[in-house]
Structure formats: C-alpha cells, structure tokens
Design an enzyme around this catalytic site. Structure first.
Site, PDB file in Angstrom:
ATOM      1  N   SER A 238       0.827  -1.207   0.000  1.00  0.00           N
ATOM      2  CA  SER A 238       0.000   0.000   0.000  1.00  0.00           C
ATOM      3  C   SER A 238       0.860   1.255   0.000  1.00  0.00           C
ATOM      4  O   SER A 238       1.638   1.443  -0.920  1.00  0.00           O
ATOM      5  CB  SER A 238      -0.948  -0.067   1.189  1.00  0.00           C
ATOM      6  OG  SER A 238      -2.108   0.633   0.886  1.00  0.00           O
ATOM      7  N   HIS A 380      -7.835  -5.652   1.016  1.00  0.00           N
ATOM      8  CA  HIS A 380      -6.587  -4.882   0.978  1.00  0.00           C
ATOM      9  C   HIS A 380      -5.692  -5.320   2.144  1.00  0.00           C
ATOM     10  O   HIS A 380      -6.003  -5.058   3.307  1.00  0.00           O
ATOM     11  CB  HIS A 380      -6.984  -3.408   1.136  1.00  0.00           C
ATOM     12  CG  HIS A 380      -5.829  -2.466   1.147  1.00  0.00           C
ATOM     13  ND1 HIS A 380      -5.140  -2.130   0.016  1.00  0.00           N
ATOM     14  CD2 HIS A 380      -5.245  -1.774   2.163  1.00  0.00           C
ATOM     15  CE1 HIS A 380      -4.188  -1.260   0.322  1.00  0.00           C
ATOM     16  NE2 HIS A 380      -4.229  -1.036   1.623  1.00  0.00           N
TER      17      HIS A 380
HETATM   18  C1  GCU Z   1      -5.353   4.691   2.235  1.00  0.00           C
HETATM   19  C2  GCU Z   1      -4.849   5.479   1.038  1.00  0.00           C
HETATM   20  C3  GCU Z   1      -4.133   4.580   0.024  1.00  0.00           C
HETATM   21  C4  GCU Z   1      -3.086   3.761   0.725  1.00  0.00           C
HETATM   22  C5  GCU Z   1      -3.691   3.008   1.883  1.00  0.00           C
HETATM   23  C6  GCU Z   1      -2.683   2.221   2.740  1.00  0.00           C
HETATM   24  O1  GCU Z   1      -6.403   3.871   1.842  1.00  0.00           O
HETATM   25  O2  GCU Z   1      -5.943   6.146   0.472  1.00  0.00           O
HETATM   26  O3  GCU Z   1      -3.559   5.336  -0.996  1.00  0.00           O
HETATM   27  O4  GCU Z   1      -2.479   2.893  -0.197  1.00  0.00           O
HETATM   28  O5  GCU Z   1      -4.308   3.936   2.763  1.00  0.00           O
HETATM   29  O6  GCU Z   1      -1.523   2.592   2.805  1.00  0.00           O
HETATM   30  O7  GCU Z   1      -3.107   1.242   3.354  1.00  0.00           O
END
Ligand code: GCU
Length: 400
Positions: A238, A380
């Site tokens: 992420s 995610h």
């Molecule tokens: C949020 C953000 C993302 C990122 C994520 C993370 O959702 O909007 O861009 O990748 O956090 O780091 O888990």
C-alpha cells in the site's frame, strides 16, 4: 460520565467516518462504464517529442527524464549525499527460529550536517546457506509487532519463517524511523537532515523519506557478508508499496521490486478515473508527496506523466505488483494496465513480458514474466498468499 464520554467519542468517530465515506463515494468512481477516455504519455517519446528506440537512448535520455518528472511533480527530490553512515549490531542470535536462522538487529545511523537519523533493522538470515544470500527487505508501514525479532508475535504481513524456509533472508525497517506517518510529525526524521526540502516546491516528503531509508539499509546490506546485496528485493504494501516502487526507480541497486496493493500514486494509473483520486490522496495525506503534486488535484489530465512510466523506469529488473479483488480503491484494472504499458521499456532490453491483454483471473499469478502480477481474492492486505508468490517470482528470476 466515562460512558457518556465514550459514547460521544464513538459518535464523533462514526460521524467522521461516514463523512469520509460520503466524500469517497462522491469522488471515487467504481463504475467501469463511467471511466472517461484518457490519453497517457508515451513511454518511448521524450518531452521534446524524440522517439526512443534503443536501450542506450532509454538509459541516457528518457529514463533520467522520467525520474526527473517524478521528482519534480510527485515524490520530490531524492537527496543522495550525506556525511556519514555507521552501523552497530545491537543483538545477534545464531540460534533464532530454533536454529534455522541467525537474527541480527542492526542500528544504522546516518549523519548529515550534524543531524542524524537512526534506522532499526531486523534481519533474519538462513543458517543453512551456500554463500551470500538474496534478501527481501520490507518497508513496514504497519505496527512494529509485525516484524517482531523475538518471533513471539508472528504475522502474515512479514512471514519471516516462511521466507527463511524458502532459503532467502528477510529484513524490515519501520517507516517511523525515517518520517512518522503523520501530517505534522513527518518532518522529524530524514527531513531534519535536508531542511531545504521543506521549502522546495519539489521537496521530498514522507514517501520519499521512506524510499531514501530503503537505500540506506541497502548501503548496510552491501557491507553484510551474509547477504548477496546484488539480490535484494524491495517490498512494500500500500503506502509502503508506493515507496518500494519509488525506491526501486531511484536506486538501481535494488535487484527486484515487489509492490503490494499500492494503488493511487503507486502502480495504478492516475489518468484513469477509478478508485482513489489525486485530490483525495493529497487531501487526506498531505505529507506524502511533494507540494507541487497538489497542482494535479482534480486535474489528472495535466500530469506530464503516469505511473506506467514509474514502473518502466525499473526495467529491466523484475517487478511484481499485486491487487486484492475487494480492493477497488486501488484500481486492480488500472494497476494491470499500468504494468502492461511498462512492457515497452522491457522490450528495449530484449526482455519480452508477454502480458495478456486483460487482467488474469483472481488468484491466477503471472510469475514467469519479468512483469509479474496477481489479483488475490480478498481484502486490501499483505498476506502469506502474496508472499508465497513473491518467493516463487524470486525463484524464477534469480535463476535466469
Ligand atoms: C489509504 C490510502 C491509500 C493507501 C492506503 C494504505 O487507503 O488512500 O492510498 O495505499 O491507505 O496505505 O493502506
């Protein structure tokens, strides 16, 4: 009284959350049929319209131009000089994981202009090894317990035992050592060494600082005789996955890059309006990217670049990116397309990626191509499934 306060707090939290959700829903498009037409910059055409047809011109002209475009518009500059880097082994245990690994906890200190940054590295190296060992290095953006050196706490986010069993070394550092992931506190780290970055329009911010930290860890790994520093894969999830791409782009010593669910301003295309937007990411995380990047809020079409160019700049090194099926926020299709468009740069090296026209089905990893990919079923996250595919990918490509 306490109950009332707790109730009020949860109410406030819920209200903020639903406000955020409403804002996301308003901003984020999740409907494929509503993605407006877009044009991406051509990877093989310079900003002055020169065609790039050879590896030599790619390396001499276009690749540096792409890196500069990302420095100036997105991630900020990457300071390359510092006064001193020293390290000390804080703890070594040759009998870790019931004798399967040697644990090293290393403190890396980087000094510049009398300011210093301390990076705490956790490293496990397999006991049974023929020589210097390839390693995976994770940029840890979640809790520190995910990389517990004592192994009392084990986590799929950094499955050290699994990696050791596969014959590779595994290392990690935490982002907070470089730049706390906080809109105010992020200045307390690397940016104290380079205060001029704070006033520059293209100044480095947190994601740049994390990538910078990955390179300093690699500086150390080059000095560790148990590690094959020519085979260090940089891994991130992420926001950490955005940083792993940027680290691999800036520092060509990284042999391989694994970027998990990196989404917007990671591996996913920005011109393609699906999921998270630049406006949203810059608003909620104003400390991640250069100030200049905010110019592209609600103005993606003005970007002189897109993320396929970042992926291309990693060529010809093996690159594996992932998505999770329920993580539409990170735009799985836009991530796959970005990877696909990066193929052209690999072709200049005579490396054919041969990616299919459309994304592979869920849980169907592509690992033989130097541009690897999977879309894991689920949420995610960074899981054992993702890691097992990283290991598989490394096995295939280190053999070549
Ligand atoms: C949020 C953000 C993302 C990122 C994520 C993370 O959702 O909007 O861009 O990748 O956090 O780091 O888990």
């Amino acid at each position: 009284m306490q109950y009332v306060r707790r109730f009020a707090l949860s109410f406030l939290l819920l209200a903020t959350l639903s406000q955020l959700q409403a804002q996301n829903a308003k901003e984020a498009n999740y409907d494929e049929s509503k993605v407006p037409a877009y044009t991406l910059p051509d990877i093989l055409k310079t900003t002055t319209n020169q065609d790039i047809r050879t590896k030599a011109n790619w390396e001499k002209i276009r690749r540096p131009e792409i890196i500069k475009l990302f420095e100036d518009n997105v991630y900020g500059q990457m300071p390359k000089t510092f006064d001193r880097l020293t390290y000390s082994i804080k703890r070594e245990d040759a009998n870790a994981m019931a004798g399967k690994a040697t644990l090293k906890e290393v403190l890396i200190e980087v000094v510049h202009h009398n300011q210093s940054v301390k990076i705490n590295l956790v490293l496990f190296v397999p006991t049974k090894r023929k020589g210097p060992t390839p390693a995976f290095l994770l940029i840890n953006n979640r809790g520190k317990d995910n990389t517990d050196p004592t192994r009392v706490h084990k986590s799929e986010f950094w499955p050290a035992e699994m990696v050791i069993d596969s014959g590779y070394a595994i290392a990690a550092f935490h982002v907070s050592d470089l730049a706390p992931d906080d809109t105010v506190q992020y200045v307390n780290g690397v940016l104290q060494l380079y205060p001029e970055q704070l006033t520059a329009n293209n100044g480095m911010r947190a994601i740049g600082a994390w990538a910078w930290g990955a390179s300093r860890v690699l500086d150390y790994l080059e000095k560790d005789a148990t590690i094959d520093a020519k085979k260090v894969a940089i891994v991130g999830h992420s926001r950490g996955g955005k940083a792993s791409l940027w680290a691999a782009a800036e520092d060509q010593r990284f042999a391989m890059c694994l970027s998990n669910c990196s989404g917007n301003t990671g591996a996913a295309l920005s011109h393609r309006r699906f999921g998270e937007t630049i406006n949203r990411i810059n608003t909620v995380f104003p400390h991640w990217f250069a100030r200049k990047y905010k110019k592209f809020n609600n103005n993606e079409d003005a970007l002189p670049l897109d993320q396929h160019m970042l992926l291309a700049s990693i060529a010809p090194r093996p690159l594996y990116v992932t998505n999770a099926s329920k993580d539409l926020w990170a735009d799985p299709t836009g991530t796959f397309l970005s990877l696909k468009y990066a193929q052209k740069a690999y072709s200049l090296y005579g490396v054919e990626a041969n990616l299919p026209v459309s994304p592979p089905a869920i849980n169907q990893p592509i690992s033989k191509s130097p541009l690897g990919y999977h879309n894991r079923e689920g949420e995610h996250n960074l899981t054992a499934y993702d890691w097992s595919n990283f290991i598989q990918f490394a096995k295939v490509h280190y053999k070549k």
